[in-house]
Design an enzyme around this catalytic site. Structure first.
Site, PDB file in Angstrom:
ATOM      1  N   ASP A  15       0.781  -1.256   0.000  1.00 17.38           N
ATOM      2  CA  ASP A  15       0.000   0.000   0.000  1.00 17.38           C
ATOM      3  C   ASP A  15       0.810   1.303   0.000  1.00 17.38           C
ATOM      4  O   ASP A  15       0.465   2.252   0.714  1.00 17.38           O
ATOM      5  CB  ASP A  15      -0.965   0.015   1.196  1.00 17.38           C
ATOM      6  CG  ASP A  15      -2.012  -1.092   1.115  1.00 17.38           C
ATOM      7  OD1 ASP A  15      -1.908  -1.948   0.220  1.00 17.38           O
ATOM      8  OD2 ASP A  15      -2.925  -1.108   1.951  1.00 17.38           O
ATOM      9  N   HIS A  76     -10.571   7.061   1.184  1.00 12.15           N
ATOM     10  CA  HIS A  76      -9.168   6.963   0.764  1.00 12.15           C
ATOM     11  C   HIS A  76      -9.033   5.896  -0.321  1.00 12.15           C
ATOM     12  O   HIS A  76      -9.859   4.978  -0.387  1.00 12.15           O
ATOM     13  CB  HIS A  76      -8.277   6.590   1.960  1.00 12.15           C
ATOM     14  CG  HIS A  76      -8.619   5.251   2.546  1.00 12.15           C
ATOM     15  ND1 HIS A  76      -9.650   5.081   3.445  1.00 12.15           N
ATOM     16  CD2 HIS A  76      -8.103   4.015   2.334  1.00 12.15           C
ATOM     17  CE1 HIS A  76      -9.736   3.808   3.769  1.00 12.15           C
ATOM     18  NE2 HIS A  76      -8.831   3.122   3.107  1.00 12.15           N
ATOM     19  N   LYS A 102      -6.965  -4.791  -3.368  1.00 11.22           N
ATOM     20  CA  LYS A 102      -7.775  -5.363  -2.272  1.00 11.22           C
ATOM     21  C   LYS A 102      -8.806  -4.349  -1.779  1.00 11.22           C
ATOM     22  O   LYS A 102      -8.654  -3.148  -2.011  1.00 11.22           O
ATOM     23  CB  LYS A 102      -6.868  -5.811  -1.120  1.00 11.22           C
ATOM     24  CG  LYS A 102      -6.082  -4.682  -0.497  1.00 11.22           C
ATOM     25  CD  LYS A 102      -5.123  -5.199   0.545  1.00 11.22           C
ATOM     26  CE  LYS A 102      -4.224  -4.100   1.054  1.00 11.22           C
ATOM     27  NZ  LYS A 102      -4.951  -2.990   1.690  1.00 11.22           N
ATOM     28  N   CYS A 141      -2.314  -2.714   7.467  1.00  9.46           N
ATOM     29  CA  CYS A 141      -2.179  -3.626   6.337  1.00  9.46           C
ATOM     30  C   CYS A 141      -0.877  -4.418   6.336  1.00  9.46           C
ATOM     31  O   CYS A 141      -0.860  -5.571   5.899  1.00  9.46           O
ATOM     32  CB  CYS A 141      -2.404  -2.866   5.035  1.00  9.46           C
ATOM     33  SG  CYS A 141      -4.160  -2.426   4.859  1.00  9.46           S
TER      34      CYS A 141
HETATM   35  C1  VGL Z   1      -4.975   0.774   5.515  1.00 17.49           C
HETATM   36  C2  VGL Z   1      -6.515   1.838   6.856  1.00 17.49           C
HETATM   37  C3  VGL Z   1      -7.495   1.685   5.914  1.00 17.49           C
HETATM   38  C4  VGL Z   1      -3.573   0.316   5.304  1.00 17.49           C
HETATM   39  C5  VGL Z   1      -5.960   0.606   4.557  1.00 17.49           C
HETATM   40  O1  VGL Z   1      -3.135   0.206   4.136  1.00 17.49           O
HETATM   41  O2  VGL Z   1      -2.862   0.037   6.297  1.00 17.49           O
HETATM   42  N1  VGL Z   1      -5.261   1.395   6.662  1.00 17.49           N
HETATM   43  N2  VGL Z   1      -7.202   1.064   4.764  1.00 17.49           N
HETATM   44 ZN    ZN Z   2      -8.634   1.070   3.110  1.00 13.48          ZN
END
Ligand code: VGL
Ligand code: ZN
Length: 194
Positions: A15, A76, A102, A141
């Site tokens: 991510d 987001h 994802k 994540c």
């Molecule tokens: C994530 C919060 C919401 C991450 C993804 O990538 O850690 N955190 N969505």
């Molecule tokens: Zn997310």
């Protein structure tokens, strides 16, 4: 520690997207600091022909993890937006790289890169035994992807110098690291790999 990369090793970059960087919709403090370090890991793996997997949060605009739809996060990483793109400095190799999306359907969220994706199938297909995991966020994540990999029987190395957490509650990232270690993950740094 001295680790030699072998044919059954894969790198998983979690991510590293604009919305998780300073100035983004759900910023990880100093999240951008991991980019140059991860680029070095990417070079190490891809120069040896090892595969690199990039996960990305890839939500529809009415995703259940968003505050207006019952979730806890601001909107987001909405599909096809600037915020969902990878950090512009992230060096995505031309060959042997895979993008894993994802959280793509409205009613399901996924903190783990294995949840609702083909990541495990792709790793199995190549006979991957060990995965090296870096990216953001340590306490969401990264943590869940590491625990997912351990559950699936992979040996897991966490790139300590290539992760950053959000720490919604102070100490969350520290706790996440302890949990990952308790479950069998090994913390390493760039200097451990040759
Ligand atoms: C994530 C919060 C919401 C991450 C993804 O990538 O850690 N955190 N969505
Ligand atoms: Zn997310």
């Amino acid at each position: 520690m001295r680790i030699k990369i072998n044919d059954f090793d894969a790198l998983i970059i979690v991510d590293v997207q604009n919305d998780f960087m300073p100035g983004g919709a759900l910023p990880v403090p100093e999240g951008d600091k991991v980019v140059p370090v991860l680029n070095q890991y990417i070079d190490l793996f891809s120069s040896k022909g090892n595969p690199v997997y990039f996960t990305r949060d890839w939500h529809p605009e009415d995703h259940i993890s968003f505050e207006s739809y019952g979730g806890i996060w601001p909107p987001h990483c909405v599909q096809d937006t600037e915020g969902a793109k990878f950090h512009p400095d992230l060096k995505i190799p031309l060959d042997n790289k895979f993008i894993i999306s994802k959280g793509t359907s409205r009613d399901f969220d996924a903190y783990s890169g294995f949840q609702g994706t083909v990541l495990n199938d792709l790793l199995k297909e190549r006979g991957i035994k060990r995965v090296f995991v870096g990216g953001v966020a340590t306490d969401y994540c990264v943590k869940n992807t590491v625990l997912g990999a351990l559950n699936l029987g992979y040996q897991v190395f966490v790139l300590e110098d290539g992760i950053k957490g959000v720490d919604v509650k102070e100490g969350d990232s520290e706790k996440a690291l302890e949990l990952m270690k308790d479950k069998g993950a090994i913390l390493i740094n760039l200097g451990d790999i040759r």
